[in-house]
Design an enzyme around this catalytic site. Sequence first.
Site, mmCIF file in Angstrom:
data_model
loop_
_atom_site.group_PDB
_atom_site.id
_atom_site.type_symbol
_atom_site.label_atom_id
_atom_site.label_comp_id
_atom_site.label_asym_id
_atom_site.label_seq_id
_atom_site.Cartn_x
_atom_site.Cartn_y
_atom_site.Cartn_z
ATOM 1 N N CYS A 68 67.594 8.498 -5.464
ATOM 2 C CA CYS A 68 68.558 9.377 -6.121
ATOM 3 C C CYS A 68 67.982 9.989 -7.390
ATOM 4 C CB CYS A 68 69.811 8.584 -6.493
ATOM 5 S SG CYS A 68 70.519 7.697 -5.106
ATOM 6 N N GLY B 1 69.232 3.287 -7.829
ATOM 7 C CA GLY B 1 68.738 1.916 -7.675
ATOM 8 C C GLY B 1 69.599 1.171 -6.678
ATOM 9 N N GLU C 4 47.176 10.707 8.460
ATOM 10 C CA GLU C 4 47.826 11.649 7.533
ATOM 11 C C GLU C 4 48.362 12.881 8.277
ATOM 12 O OE1 GLU C 4 49.079 13.768 4.083
ATOM 13 O OE2 GLU C 4 48.967 11.678 4.683
ATOM 14 N N LYS D 260 52.306 13.926 8.437
ATOM 15 C CA LYS D 260 52.788 15.228 7.959
ATOM 16 C C LYS D 260 53.623 15.941 9.027
ATOM 17 C CE LYS D 260 51.677 15.583 3.685
ATOM 18 N NZ LYS D 260 51.757 14.138 3.564
ATOM 19 N N GLU E 247 56.865 14.128 9.141
ATOM 20 C CA GLU E 247 57.642 14.314 7.895
ATOM 21 C C GLU E 247 58.320 15.684 7.851
ATOM 22 O OE1 GLU E 247 55.907 12.274 3.864
ATOM 23 O OE2 GLU E 247 54.528 13.619 4.888
ATOM 24 N N HIS F 137 42.073 2.021 24.996
ATOM 25 C CA HIS F 137 42.666 0.677 25.133
ATOM 26 C C HIS F 137 44.186 0.742 25.239
ATOM 27 C CE1 HIS F 137 38.698 -0.815 24.349
ATOM 28 N NE2 HIS F 137 38.665 -0.234 23.167
ATOM 29 N N LYS G 69 61.161 12.157 -2.468
ATOM 30 C CA LYS G 69 59.812 12.297 -3.016
ATOM 31 C C LYS G 69 59.236 10.966 -3.477
ATOM 32 C CE LYS G 69 56.180 14.523 -4.334
ATOM 33 N NZ LYS G 69 55.254 14.887 -3.274
HETATM 34 C C1 BG6 Z 1 57.345 8.965 0.090
HETATM 35 C C2 BG6 Z 1 56.933 10.430 0.054
HETATM 36 O O1 BG6 Z 1 58.657 8.812 -0.327
HETATM 37 O O2 BG6 Z 1 56.515 8.191 -0.791
HETATM 38 C C3 BG6 Z 1 55.486 10.512 0.518
HETATM 39 O O3 BG6 Z 1 57.795 11.165 0.922
HETATM 40 C C4 BG6 Z 1 54.618 9.655 -0.405
HETATM 41 O O4 BG6 Z 1 55.049 11.849 0.499
HETATM 42 C C5 BG6 Z 1 55.119 8.224 -0.509
HETATM 43 O O5 BG6 Z 1 53.322 9.649 0.102
HETATM 44 C C6 BG6 Z 1 54.434 7.483 -1.648
HETATM 45 O O6 BG6 Z 1 54.781 8.113 -2.862
HETATM 46 P P1 BG6 Z 1 53.914 7.929 -4.188
HETATM 47 O O7 BG6 Z 1 54.672 8.681 -5.220
HETATM 48 O O8 BG6 Z 1 53.864 6.465 -4.464
HETATM 49 O O9 BG6 Z 1 52.541 8.494 -3.913
#
Ligand code: BG6
Length: 612
Positions: A2, A103, A484, A488, A491, A508, A607
């Site tokens: 949040c 939190g 990765e 992506k 995501e 395998h 994020k």
């Molecule tokens: C996720 C993000 O919540 O947290 C990812 O969507 C990110 O993009 C991952 O890689 C780890 O975040 P951070 O801030 O610890 O690099």
Amino acid sequence: MCGIIGYFGKQNNVKIGIDALKRLEYRGYDSAGLAVYDHEKKSIFSIKTVGRIDRLEELFYKSPVSGSPFILHTRWATTGKVTEENAHPQCDCKRNVFVVHNGIIENYKDLKEKLKAKGHKFTSETDTEVISHLIEHYFKGNLEEATAKALKLLKGTYALAVICRDDPEKLVVARLSSPLLIGVGLENGDYLVASDPNAIVPYAKKVVYLEDNELAVMTSEKFFVLKENVLEDKSFEDLDIKMEESQKGEFSHFMLKEIFEEPESIRKSIAGRLLIEEGLANLGGLESVKEKMKGINRLIILGCGTARHAAMIGEYMIEEYAGIPVEVGIGSEFRYKKPVIDENTAVLAISQSGETADTIGALKEAKRKGALALGITNTVGSTQTRETDAGVYNHVGPEIGVASTKVFVSQLAILALLTVFLGRQRGMSLVTGKKIASELEKLPGLAEKILGQSEKIKKIAEKYSKYRNFFFLGRKYNYPIALEGALKLKEVTTLIHAEGYPAGEMKHGPIALIDENFPTFCFVPSDSVYEKMINAIEETKARNGKVIAVATEGNEEIKKMADDLIYIPQTMEMLTPILSVIPAHLFAAYAGLKLGKDIDKPRNLAKSVTVE
Ligand code: BG6
């Protein structure tokens, strides 16, 4: 996770709060709400809605209220479904105390039962609502006293802001583990509280970061911080984020802008840190622990999501060129296993936000066991920077897109610098140090060349966006890039299932899935495992699988094998991942856009996740 905003000051203009909240929307966007003290009516006006902040803004301006203080919230649901009742602010029985919270309160069920037994009526499923009822329980006219008493009973994590009708001329905020900072605004005496610095950039020039167990009170007369009821001496520090850095510019989405900033991101990460003639890396942030790092005989690298993929590439680099045994720890797993750590172990936490609870929890655990605590982060003042003994900043400016892109390539560049730093403290030769340093210096230009193919990559991505299953394959340094690339695509399209695999593992089991409807994205640069990657491509083609290949310029052989081909410039093997990931980031972004997705704020994501 949040995002919360709080304001106290003379500008009774809730728009300040709504605009600031919009700059936090990447932290969670399930629902939003606000509460403002209406001086005329001597009551608190509150409004909440499911969905984006635009919807809240629309509703608010149907019958706007001016006033101060005010608090706002954008939610990433943890406890309680995505409903209007569960949106924040949460209030008490008398609509006297209003709370916004980031939190998790782990003992909320127990507290809720006790409060219900005392006659409190609950209207939501959230953990947060117990906080407003607890404050109500202790309220005798002074908000910070009641809040301090309530906080003592909470187990879990919180950053929260509270306002109160019966003690209206103040804003009370508190923090335990979840990030919270207070900006002093342009107008004397007004304060803007937020979950991260990006939100307050247009308003504040100075900021104070709250520490764990601190409670701050803002009134028109004074600002003070208490820690366990003792006054804390807190100083405001400069906020060094430029406004334009957190704007889209000519791009439709932050993710695209940040991918096109990847060359500059590499440039900023190595700026002033390459001593090419000496074949050395100058990492000022590690100067204080330089001697201690000479004695390190084991390194644990921690990270979550994309940061974990960076950690895995760091493992390959440091083991191959610095000869130190490296273990990658998944933040959320590491703290619950029993890692063997001693004073010759260093732990390196990698986190864009510096606030990911899983990574910070693992870091604290390793530190508790005596490890030297190091960090790489992009966020000045973040919790991770206060938990580590030393570290390196990415310095690539705010990253707004939820999927991490430009910070990822910066993390890889810094891990390459760290490899030289540690290697030259041990057996790495001047020649090798110079080689890595001079190749690193060329990378930004090489990365720009790849972006020159963006239109071609866009066409390939749009062509393949109709498929619903993908494999991403790589070996050695490009195995984590396969992970990765797959992450992506998952995501940002939120529609396509993709799996990254070490190519040698395909035979395998997973190869069973391959047919003409299951494309495979292969990272096949001309490196020490090139031949092995070619085997994997032939095995895929033998089963009518479609192959998109990322290969090194000048490789003619691959032209005959791949259905679609993206060239990357030649560089040394350990640095290929920094280039090969760029087509994968673009591919995912364009596929997401073709599927009509909001690639900056994919559903269900946030994020930085500041809860476990
Ligand atoms: C996720 C993000 O919540 O947290 C990812 O969507 C990110 O993009 C991952 O890689 C780890 O975040 P951070 O801030 O610890 O690099």
